[in-house]
Scaffold this motif. Structure first.
Motif, mmCIF file in Angstrom:
data_model
loop_
_atom_site.group_PDB
_atom_site.id
_atom_site.type_symbol
_atom_site.label_atom_id
_atom_site.label_comp_id
_atom_site.label_asym_id
_atom_site.label_seq_id
_atom_site.Cartn_x
_atom_site.Cartn_y
_atom_site.Cartn_z
ATOM 1 N N PRO A 81 0.794 -1.234 0.000
ATOM 2 C CA PRO A 81 0.000 0.000 0.000
ATOM 3 C C PRO A 81 0.826 1.283 0.000
ATOM 4 O O PRO A 81 0.493 2.224 -0.712
ATOM 5 N N GLY A 84 2.191 2.028 -3.317
ATOM 6 C CA GLY A 84 1.101 2.465 -4.187
ATOM 7 C C GLY A 84 0.812 3.944 -4.012
ATOM 8 O O GLY A 84 0.618 4.676 -4.984
ATOM 9 N N GLU A 85 0.811 4.389 -2.779
ATOM 10 C CA GLU A 85 0.589 5.806 -2.491
ATOM 11 C C GLU A 85 1.703 6.650 -3.119
ATOM 12 O O GLU A 85 1.439 7.684 -3.732
ATOM 13 N N VAL A 95 -2.467 1.908 -10.281
ATOM 14 C CA VAL A 95 -1.549 1.241 -9.365
ATOM 15 C C VAL A 95 -1.967 -0.219 -9.264
ATOM 16 O O VAL A 95 -3.103 -0.513 -8.892
ATOM 17 N N LEU A 97 -1.515 -3.484 -7.336
ATOM 18 C CA LEU A 97 -1.068 -4.042 -6.062
ATOM 19 C C LEU A 97 -0.837 -5.529 -6.279
ATOM 20 O O LEU A 97 -1.782 -6.302 -6.386
ATOM 21 N N VAL A 105 -4.718 -4.812 0.008
ATOM 22 C CA VAL A 105 -5.369 -4.147 -1.127
ATOM 23 C C VAL A 105 -6.342 -3.086 -0.614
ATOM 24 O O VAL A 105 -6.363 -1.960 -1.120
ATOM 25 N N GLY A 108 -4.401 -0.183 0.486
ATOM 26 C CA GLY A 108 -3.873 0.488 -0.695
ATOM 27 C C GLY A 108 -4.914 1.358 -1.369
ATOM 28 O O GLY A 108 -4.628 2.492 -1.769
ATOM 29 N N VAL A 109 -6.128 0.857 -1.497
ATOM 30 C CA VAL A 109 -7.230 1.619 -2.104
ATOM 31 C C VAL A 109 -7.523 2.871 -1.279
ATOM 32 O O VAL A 109 -7.730 3.952 -1.820
ATOM 33 N N LEU A 112 -5.050 5.722 -2.023
ATOM 34 C CA LEU A 112 -4.991 6.286 -3.369
ATOM 35 C C LEU A 112 -6.022 7.388 -3.566
ATOM 36 O O LEU A 112 -7.149 7.287 -3.093
ATOM 37 N N ALA A 118 -7.113 1.425 -8.999
ATOM 38 C CA ALA A 118 -6.407 0.397 -8.235
ATOM 39 C C ALA A 118 -6.701 -0.962 -8.846
ATOM 40 O O ALA A 118 -7.858 -1.297 -9.122
ATOM 41 N N VAL A 137 -11.271 -2.231 -4.739
ATOM 42 C CA VAL A 137 -10.371 -2.195 -5.884
ATOM 43 C C VAL A 137 -11.183 -2.052 -7.175
ATOM 44 O O VAL A 137 -12.317 -2.537 -7.269
#
Length: 165
Positions: A81, A84-85, A95, A97, A105, A108-109, A112, A118, A137
């Motif tokens: 994550p 990803g940012e 991005v 993942l 995930v 990570g979402v 963003l 994503a 995602v």
């Protein structure tokens, strides 16, 4: 060519995936070039950039004038994550993942911006899809759909053409 190498076409070949290589690759891609990055690392964790301060260390300048077309998209594959940012901060439109758990995930979402897509990929099987859809995602990719599919060999030959023996 040897090993698993195959012929590949690109407008720009960037040698090295360090800070300078990534910066050059991003700039060329934003200008509309088909970019290929060659690195000596066989796995991402073996690359020097993996250990560099900031992880995905590329330029933070994002001049929109370099975008050749509304259809030009830059996708960055990350392993977590936070990366990803960082990829989104330096201009990634998408991005991916890779090999992340549903919890990773989802985190990570959350990190963003809304305008960045994503994608979850890596080790996802068809039975995993419901839990990944709950992460928020945008795209779920499954290599198992193609690399595990059975093949079917058939022909359109009728036995009446000039190429039949």
């Amino acid at each position: 060519m040897t090993g698993n190498a195959k012929a590949t076409w690109a407008d720009v070949l960037v040698v090295g995936s360090g800070i300078a290589g990534c910066s050059a690759a991003f700039a060329a891609a934003r200008a509309g070039a088909n970019v290929l990055v060659a690195t000596k690392a066989t796995r991402p964790e073996n690359a020097a950039t993996h250990w560099a301060q900031g992880g995905i260390a590329v330029t933070r300048d994002k001049p929109e004038s370099l975008r050749a077309s509304f259809a030009t998209k830059i996708e960055v594959e990350v392993e977590g994550p936070i990366d990803g940012e960082r990829a989104a901060e330096v201009g990634a439109d998408i991005v991916l993942l890779d090999n992340c758990s549903p919890a990773e995930v989802e985190r990570g979402v959350e990190l963003l911006p809304d305008e960045v897509l994503a994608e979850a990929s890596g080790g996802i099987e068809i039975e995993d899809v419901p839990v990944y859809t709950e992460t928020g995602v945008d795209v779920i990719s499954m290599g198992s759909l193609t690399h595990s599919a059975r093949s079917l060999d058939f022909s359109f030959r009728t036995g009446r053409g000039r190429f039949d023996s």
